[in-house]
Design a protein around this motif. Sequence first.
Motif, short mmCIF file in Angstrom:
data_model
loop_
_atom_site.label_atom_id
_atom_site.label_comp_id
_atom_site.label_asym_id
_atom_site.label_seq_id
_atom_site.Cartn_x
_atom_site.Cartn_y
_atom_site.Cartn_z
N THR A 1 1.06 -1.07 -0.18
CA THR A 1 0.03 -0.34 0.00
C THR A 1 0.71 0.90 0.09
N ALA B 1 0.61 3.19 2.36
CA ALA B 1 1.18 3.45 3.32
C ALA B 1 2.69 2.76 4.35
N GLU B 2 2.66 1.02 3.56
CA GLU B 2 4.26 0.59 3.61
C GLU B 2 5.24 1.30 2.61
N ASP C 1 -4.73 3.11 2.91
CA ASP C 1 -4.59 1.62 2.75
C ASP C 1 -4.61 1.59 0.54
N THR C 2 -4.33 2.29 -0.52
CA THR C 2 -4.58 2.17 -1.15
C THR C 2 -3.55 1.88 -2.17
N ARG D 1 -2.29 12.45 2.19
CA ARG D 1 -3.16 11.44 3.04
C ARG D 1 -4.87 11.77 2.84
#
Length: 318
Positions: free
Chosen positions: A7, A9-10, A102-103, A133
């Motif tokens: 994602t 975020a990751e 989580d995109t 975000r």
Amino acid sequence: MSPNDGTVAETGEFALIRAVTEGRRQPPGTLLGPGDDAAVVAAPDGRVVASTDVLVQGVHFRLDWSPPEYVGRKAVAVNLADIAAMGATPTTVLVGLACPPDTPHELVTALVDGMWAEAERAGIGVSGGDMVRADQLVISVTALGDLGDREPVTRSGARPGDLVAVCGKLGWAAAGLAVLGRGFRSPVGVVNAQRCPEPPYDAGPRAALAGATAMIDVSDGLLADLAHIGEASGVGIDVRTADLDVPARLTEVGAALGADPLDWVLTGGEDHALAATFPPFTELPDGWRTIGVVTMADSGITVDGKPFTRETGWTHWR
């Protein structure tokens, strides 16, 4: 795990920015691209034409209807059409992207691939932007353009007796929306007109050189947008349906859905064709076709000489 499998975020903000900017070739007009606090873009004319549009997931696009590459292309196209409608040549776009943490990383890279593809179709690049975000996917694009020492073609120059002409598709995107709304994905050409419009970017500057007196991007519907010219210019406009192109494919789709394709041509938006007025007896540039005439003040927008009593196009918050 590859970054493309995770994602946003990751991946992280700066790694994501690098992923969508590295290896991109900027056109000569972009003197300084992504990587600093701001981009530097050449302005040969000394003036900059600027426009911004915002696309919100669920309002302007649906990812179950359109692949992200097409969403990216559409986000750029709707902005560059506004630049062309001023009689200007596009020079660059800047992109603001807001999305949930989580995109999927690959969704964002596909969006940007589409943005670059459309920018390159117009002969430009993506020179910068921002990522933040948000609770849903929102895309904001700012487009810049150059007038080439010409005066801008505004909405306020139409005069009674002028020709009314269009360049580009009309009604296809509305037909595509109707098809998608019924749960179908074909005919592909009609559906893709909604997913990914193809504005005639070079038609705007050519119209300006030919002496266009007013011009507008047809985004909300032909009649609705011609009404903007009428209001700004203090004139009326009459559209002649005999001069409108209603392609056989739209007629076929209309018959299948129980709809009148002429309504899509008159009131459907999102094709991002250009509409303009020209002095009488003007030899129109290639691709432009006459569809009506500018009439006297206070006569409003008419179709074949009669008032149009139904909705003329899209209006936000209606």
